[in-house]
Write an enzyme that holds these catalytic residues in place. Structure first.
Site, PDB file in Angstrom:
ATOM      1  N   GLU A   1      91.963  49.509  75.227  1.00  0.00           N
ATOM      2  CA  GLU A   1      91.373  50.446  76.188  1.00  0.00           C
ATOM      3  C   GLU A   1      90.518  51.506  75.502  1.00  0.00           C
ATOM      4  O   GLU A   1      89.980  52.396  76.152  1.00  0.00           O
ATOM      5  CB  GLU A   1      92.429  51.182  77.023  1.00  0.00           C
ATOM      6  CG  GLU A   1      93.782  50.620  77.034  1.00  0.00           C
ATOM      7  CD  GLU A   1      94.750  51.315  77.995  1.00  0.00           C
ATOM      8  OE1 GLU A   1      94.421  51.459  79.175  1.00  0.00           O
ATOM      9  OE2 GLU A   1      95.840  51.694  77.553  1.00  0.00           O
TER      10      GLU A   1
ATOM     11  N   ASP B   1      90.456  52.305  81.525  1.00  0.00           N
ATOM     12  CA  ASP B   1      90.234  53.247  80.431  1.00  0.00           C
ATOM     13  C   ASP B   1      89.122  52.773  79.501  1.00  0.00           C
ATOM     14  O   ASP B   1      88.368  53.584  78.969  1.00  0.00           O
ATOM     15  CB  ASP B   1      91.535  53.447  79.633  1.00  0.00           C
ATOM     16  CG  ASP B   1      92.430  54.486  80.296  1.00  0.00           C
ATOM     17  OD1 ASP B   1      91.894  55.520  80.735  1.00  0.00           O
ATOM     18  OD2 ASP B   1      93.638  54.259  80.408  1.00  0.00           O
TER      19      ASP B   1
ATOM     20  N   ARG C   1     105.050  47.785  80.013  1.00  0.00           N
ATOM     21  CA  ARG C   1     104.258  48.679  79.167  1.00  0.00           C
ATOM     22  C   ARG C   1     105.076  49.927  78.868  1.00  0.00           C
ATOM     23  O   ARG C   1     105.677  50.508  79.776  1.00  0.00           O
ATOM     24  CB  ARG C   1     102.966  49.082  79.880  1.00  0.00           C
ATOM     25  CG  ARG C   1     102.139  50.042  79.029  1.00  0.00           C
ATOM     26  CD  ARG C   1     100.811  50.349  79.650  1.00  0.00           C
ATOM     27  NE  ARG C   1     100.940  51.234  80.787  1.00  0.00           N
ATOM     28  CZ  ARG C   1      99.904  51.582  81.562  1.00  0.00           C
ATOM     29  NH1 ARG C   1      98.701  51.103  81.306  1.00  0.00           N
ATOM     30  NH2 ARG C   1     100.070  52.392  82.571  1.00  0.00           N
TER      31      ARG C   1
ATOM     32  N   CYS D   1      94.363  43.642  82.532  1.00  0.00           N
ATOM     33  CA  CYS D   1      95.227  44.200  83.573  1.00  0.00           C
ATOM     34  C   CYS D   1      94.589  45.431  84.207  1.00  0.00           C
ATOM     35  O   CYS D   1      95.217  46.121  84.999  1.00  0.00           O
ATOM     36  CB  CYS D   1      96.614  44.500  83.043  1.00  0.00           C
ATOM     37  SG  CYS D   1      96.619  45.722  81.734  1.00  0.00           S
TER      38      CYS D   1
ATOM     39  N   ARG E   1      87.158  58.395  84.766  1.00  0.00           N
ATOM     40  CA  ARG E   1      87.479  57.416  85.804  1.00  0.00           C
ATOM     41  C   ARG E   1      87.887  58.063  87.126  1.00  0.00           C
ATOM     42  O   ARG E   1      87.904  57.407  88.159  1.00  0.00           O
ATOM     43  CB  ARG E   1      88.607  56.482  85.309  1.00  0.00           C
ATOM     44  CG  ARG E   1      89.873  57.211  84.955  1.00  0.00           C
ATOM     45  CD  ARG E   1      90.862  56.338  84.198  1.00  0.00           C
ATOM     46  NE  ARG E   1      91.751  55.612  85.081  1.00  0.00           N
ATOM     47  CZ  ARG E   1      92.773  54.875  84.672  1.00  0.00           C
ATOM     48  NH1 ARG E   1      93.018  54.758  83.364  1.00  0.00           N
ATOM     49  NH2 ARG E   1      93.552  54.264  85.505  1.00  0.00           N
TER      50      ARG E   1
ATOM     51  N   HIS F   1      94.770  57.169  89.083  1.00  0.00           N
ATOM     52  CA  HIS F   1      96.123  56.656  89.319  1.00  0.00           C
ATOM     53  C   HIS F   1      96.604  56.885  90.737  1.00  0.00           C
ATOM     54  O   HIS F   1      97.445  56.155  91.240  1.00  0.00           O
ATOM     55  CB  HIS F   1      97.079  57.209  88.271  1.00  0.00           C
ATOM     56  CG  HIS F   1      96.867  56.539  86.957  1.00  0.00           C
ATOM     57  ND1 HIS F   1      96.084  57.076  85.979  1.00  0.00           N
ATOM     58  CD2 HIS F   1      97.256  55.314  86.507  1.00  0.00           C
ATOM     59  CE1 HIS F   1      96.023  56.238  84.966  1.00  0.00           C
ATOM     60  NE2 HIS F   1      96.720  55.159  85.249  1.00  0.00           N
TER      61      HIS F   1
END
Ligand code: PEP
Ligand code: MG
Length: 590
Positions: free
Chosen positions: A441, A465, A342, A512, A475, A199
């Site tokens: 995900e 994910d 979301r 996405c 990740r 992130h």
């Protein structure tokens, strides 16, 4: 690498996390606490030490006020709670009076006295039974550290206030750190850990802040202050570049910026193939100012609004009204295009330290995303009501993160129905037919996709994910970067299954995750039949350009061929050859 200070050129290689090439000075952020010495000052030194204390507190206040001013303009009011908390602590008269008393009675220096005050605060906080309040000691510690740094005459707060043209280097930089940065002076960042889809990298791209992650040894304090070129395209960081390296970087920088400018000119062309196949290209956003940027880059709406950023760096959850204002601002920024919001996807590497501290052995498999939201139904409903209220003003969709099966979806939907009933009872308008989608995900959601398609209005694949959980590869782990393969046959087969299940159930299939924004993957995503791709703003023009050159027929052909390979490496090579025209078709797909 030799860590002795020298002006020799050093080239470091890491993972290209956010595009762009910048030239500046490296500022190594040392997160270690300052060492504090306590010594006797005698009666004669008392008033000078109290003056030092007073002026360090005043400088710290100025520093925080200044930071607040900068951030107000760049990230908006809602992210400033952490500074207000720090200002409150600083303004507590007991902090000064107790420390001054320690100087007078102990005849010790201001630093030592401050440490004694901190010790007393720690004892006091340790006795508080409420875990949230007890943990606020960390804010007191931060403030005291700032005062100590000011006393030592050190540059103030790390990350937030640096000179111009600064490239930050640190072992790690969290998403919360990025939100706090003064982005008018920080032009790039490099970290020792992290991956392309962590992130921190995603936020760097959102802020168009060139970044390289996973660079071993870059946080060495001896590199602090060195001239540096950071290349977020190739993942290279050149410290003390010689003139050849410097000129080469400048040339690449000009080239890159020229291509970007040219691409932007074509951003508003329709997103369709030469044989007329339309596909929606949308943007992913994290903070309010990105809404406009998506439209400027040719996006037809927002396919993913990561609302969790609104919950970071603050001591309490944002209320319904505050959330409504934030979501509304985003809706207005992209209107008349649709906005997909979301619901809170906290946990994993997006920790809400100020609000929720769950101690877990394995946060990626822990209390995160929809699980966390369902565990606090009242807070979750606040968010749902805020989203529903925005739906009265224009097209809005709700999306639940990390759904792993039908029970979660049903529980989330039940809370949504409750939120609707509450709004109705209060006479507040909203769209009763709001579209409710889920993120795919987790591998179980892929397997269950046909059943989920009966109860969801759309699917959006979170490939970051999905790859992480399908391949069991963290990740954010820089050591696994090469093995974190979007083109792994298992991933491609999962994507195919998701599209088939969505279309079988009469709903749209979107992506996405970061995979949507890589132009190399466009033919296969088009060939698989995805209806919508959502990506960071800067990726939209590039992906659109490839889309406008690739016929649907060719995309189908490429996709069929890709499914004939057994490894990601073969698929990747094939896509690269196809892109350069070495395998049939026209060159220049990417
Ligand atoms: C994903 O997982 O691909 C995704 C889009 O969600 P996030 O990156 O916020 O986890
Ligand atoms: Mg995700």
């Amino acid at each position: 690498m030799d860590s002795a200070k020298s002006n020799d050129m050093r080239v470091y290689t890491g993972i290209a996390a956010s595009p762009g090439i910048v030239v500046g000075r490296l500022r190594v952020i040392d997160r270690r606490r300052l060492g504090v010495e306590e010594y006797d000052i005698g009666q004669t030194g008392v008033s000078a030490e109290i003056d030092r204390l007073r002026s360090a507190i005043a400088s710290t206040r100025d520093e925080l006020e200044l930071l607040k001013e900068h951030l107000q303009a760049s990230i908006g009011e809602e992210h400033l709670f952490f500074i207000d908390t720090h200002l409150l602590i600083l303004g507590d008269t007991r902090l000064f009076s107790e420390t001054a008393a320690n100087i007078e009675t102990g005849l010790i220096n201001a630093e030592g006295a401050l440490r004694r005050t901190l010790h007393r605060y720690r004892e006091f906080f340790a006795g508080i039974s409420d875990p949230y309040l007890r943990e606020r000691i960390s804010d007191v510690e931060t403030v005291i550290e700032k005062i100590l740094r000011n006393m030592a005459g050190e540059a103030p707060a790390p990350i937030s206030q640096e000179g111009g043209q600064t490239i930050i280097a640190a072992h790690d930089i969290s998403p919360a750190d990025i939100l706090q940065m003064d982005r008018s002076s920080i032009i790039g960042m490099v970290t020792e850990i992290g991956g392309r889809t962590s992130h921190t990298s995603i936020l760097a791209r959102a802020f168009e802040l060139p970044a390289v992650v996973g660079v071993d040894g870059i946080a060495d304090l001896l590199l602090d202050g060195s001239p540096v070129v950071l290349d977020g395209l190739s993942g290279r960081v050149v410290v003390n570049p010689d003139s050849d390296a410097f000129l080469d970087c400048l040339r690449r920088k000009q080239q890159y910026e020229y291509v970007e400018r040219e691409l932007l000119k074509t951003a508003s062309l329709p997103a369709e193939t030469p044989d007329g196949q339309r596909i929606l290209l949308k943007g992913n956003v994290e903070v309010p100012e990105e809404g406009m940027s998506i439209v400027r880059h040719g996006g037809e709406g927002i396919g993913l609004y990561r609302t969790e950023m609104l919950f970071m760096n603050r001591p309490e959850m944002p209320g319904e009204e505050e959330q409504y204002q934030a979501y509304s601002a985003m809706q207005r920024a992209v209107a008349p295009h649709p906005l997909t919001i979301r619901t809170l996807d906290a946990g994993g590497d997006k920790l809400l330290d100020g609000i929720i501290r769950v101690s877990e052995q394995n946060p990626a498999l822990g209390m995160r995303a929809i699980r966390l939201a369902l565990s606090m139904p009242d807070e979750f409903k606040k968010q749902l009501r805020a989203i529903l209220r925005v739906s009265a003003a224009g097209p809005v969709r709700i999306m639940f993160p990390m759904i792993s099966g039908l029970e979660e979806l049903r529980r989330a939907r039940a809370l949504l129905t409750e939120a609707m009933t509450e709004l109705e009872a209060a006479g507040i308008a909203f769209d009763r037919n709001i579209s409710v989608g889920i993120m795919i995900e987790v591998p179980s959601a892929v397997v269950m996709a046909d059943l989920l398609a009966r109860e969801a209005d759309f699917f959006s694949v979170g490939t970051n994910d999905l790859i992480q959980y399908s391949l069991a590869m963290d990740r954010s782990n820089e050591h696994l970067a090469d093995m974190f393969q979007p083109l792994h046959p298992a991933v491609l087969r999962s994507l195919r299954r998701v599209v088939e299940a969505a279309h079988g159930g009469g709903i749209d299939a979107c992506i996405c995750g970061e995979m949507a924004g890589d132009p190399l993957f466009l033919p296969i995503l088009l060939g698989l039949g995805f209806d919508e791709l959502s990506m960071s703003a800067s990726s939209i023009p590039r992906v659109k350009q490839v889309l406008r050159r690739c016929t649907r027929e060719r995309a189908l052909e490429i996709t069929r061929a890709c499914f004939g390979f057994a490894t990601a490496t073969e698929v990747e090579q094939f896509l690269k050859d196809a892109a350069t025209g070495q395998i049939g078709g026209e060159p220049g797909l990417t």
